[in-house]
Design a protein around this motif. Structure first.
Motif, PDB file in Angstrom:
ATOM      1  N   MET A 137      -5.215 -32.204  -4.290  1.00  0.00           N
ATOM      2  CA  MET A 137      -4.975 -32.592  -2.896  1.00  0.00           C
ATOM      3  C   MET A 137      -4.589 -34.059  -2.766  1.00  0.00           C
ATOM      4  N   MET A 178      -2.241 -35.415  -4.028  1.00  0.00           N
ATOM      5  CA  MET A 178      -0.785 -35.479  -3.947  1.00  0.00           C
ATOM      6  C   MET A 178      -0.295 -35.658  -2.504  1.00  0.00           C
ATOM      7  N   THR A 179      -1.046 -35.127  -1.540  1.00  0.00           N
ATOM      8  CA  THR A 179      -0.622 -35.246  -0.148  1.00  0.00           C
ATOM      9  C   THR A 179      -0.668 -36.690   0.344  1.00  0.00           C
ATOM     10  N   ARG A 180      -1.386 -37.555  -0.365  1.00  0.00           N
ATOM     11  CA  ARG A 180      -1.487 -38.958   0.052  1.00  0.00           C
ATOM     12  C   ARG A 180      -0.158 -39.702  -0.093  1.00  0.00           C
ATOM     13  N   TYR A 203       2.347 -39.158   1.412  1.00  0.00           N
ATOM     14  CA  TYR A 203       2.896 -39.305   2.759  1.00  0.00           C
ATOM     15  C   TYR A 203       2.308 -40.507   3.505  1.00  0.00           C
ATOM     16  N   ASP A 204       1.225 -41.084   2.983  1.00  0.00           N
ATOM     17  CA  ASP A 204       0.671 -42.285   3.606  1.00  0.00           C
ATOM     18  C   ASP A 204       1.654 -43.436   3.414  1.00  0.00           C
ATOM     19  N   TRP A 226      -2.918 -37.283  -9.818  1.00  0.00           N
ATOM     20  CA  TRP A 226      -3.926 -36.247 -10.035  1.00  0.00           C
ATOM     21  C   TRP A 226      -4.369 -36.355 -11.497  1.00  0.00           C
ATOM     22  N   ASP A 282       6.245 -26.939  -2.240  1.00  0.00           N
ATOM     23  CA  ASP A 282       5.463 -26.767  -1.020  1.00  0.00           C
ATOM     24  C   ASP A 282       5.204 -28.109  -0.334  1.00  0.00           C
ATOM     25  N   LEU A 283       4.879 -29.114  -1.124  1.00  0.00           N
ATOM     26  CA  LEU A 283       4.535 -30.422  -0.570  1.00  0.00           C
ATOM     27  C   LEU A 283       5.686 -31.026   0.204  1.00  0.00           C
ATOM     28  N   PHE A 284       6.911 -30.841  -0.312  1.00  0.00           N
ATOM     29  CA  PHE A 284       8.075 -31.469   0.315  1.00  0.00           C
ATOM     30  C   PHE A 284       8.991 -30.464   1.014  1.00  0.00           C
ATOM     31  N   GLU A 285       8.514 -29.216   1.135  1.00  0.00           N
ATOM     32  CA  GLU A 285       9.263 -28.163   1.827  1.00  0.00           C
ATOM     33  C   GLU A 285      10.666 -28.018   1.241  1.00  0.00           C
TER      34      GLU A 285
END
Length: 217
Positions: free
Chosen positions: A19, A21-23, A25-26, A34, A97-100
């Motif tokens: 999870m 990895m979603t950072r 976008y900060d 990871w 998935d993370l970047f669509e």
């Protein structure tokens, strides 16, 4: 979100869960890592690939759903292949998935020389990097970098003489198996602040098995 007029100093974040990895976008994060350990079967297969005489250079654009078969078709049928393929395919799916993304640029290579020996930034939005065997990517924390020494600013001098860093102890390095998202200068609003990184120096008898994933849109 950065406060108005706050000096921009990108940071790196680390966790032992994907999870993190979603950072990426900060706004203040330009490296998300990871930290993970590879399964024994994956390690063994990666080492088998590095021992083969034919250099592996697998580069293509794939849809996540077709990645598994694509890799099975392109990799040697040795013990552990399916475990290795499942690991790579899982990263492709996560990245998409993370970047669509509907398609992902994949490069899986055995490297026996120092590929990008100079510290640099990438002129792209974001790249996933992981080493399945051998030494992994190095980077410099923002507070330790003199960005004026990037590219032509180095005046042709190697990193240890250019002044891009003042102490080699500042150089950070991923571990084999770590999965990193490297934010580049091409990320919206990040021009001039892409993570400063390079390939590690490797000896003549060493090999790396490197996976990189890129936007293919």
């Amino acid at each position: 979100m950065l406060a108005e007029n706050q000096p921009y100093s990108p940071i790196s974040v680390f966790a032992d869960e994907p999870m993190v990895m979603t950072r990426i976008y900060d706004a203040e994060v330009n490296l998300a890592v990871w930290n993970r350990s590879l399964a024994r079967q994956v390690v063994d297969y990666a080492e088998l690939l590095c021992q083969q005489s034919v250099a592996l250079q697998l580069r293509s654009i794939v849809e996540p759903a077709s990645t598994t078969q694509h890799l099975i078709d392109g990799l040697p049928d040795k013990t552990g292949r399916l475990d290795f393929v499942k690991d790579v395919a899982g990263l492709v799916e996560m990245f998409a998935d993370l970047f669509e993304l509907e398609r992902v640029g994949i490069r899986l290579s055995i490297i026996d020389n120092t590929m990008c020996p100079r510290f640099h930034t990438d002129h792209l939005p974001c790249r996933l990097v992981t080493s399945y065997a051998g030494a992994a990517t190095q980077w410099l924390p923002e507070a330790t970098v003199d960005r004026s020494k990037l590219g032509a600013g180095a005046a042709g001098l190697p990193d240890h003489l250019s002044g891009i860093y003042c102490d080699p102890a500042m150089i950070q390095q991923l571990n084999t198996g770590d999965v990193a998202l490297l934010k580049g200068d091409g990320w919206h609003g990040n021009s001039g602040y892409g993570i400063v990184h390079r390939s590690p120096a490797i000896n003549i008898d060493e090999k790396r098995l490197l996976l990189t994933l890129d936007f293919a849109e």
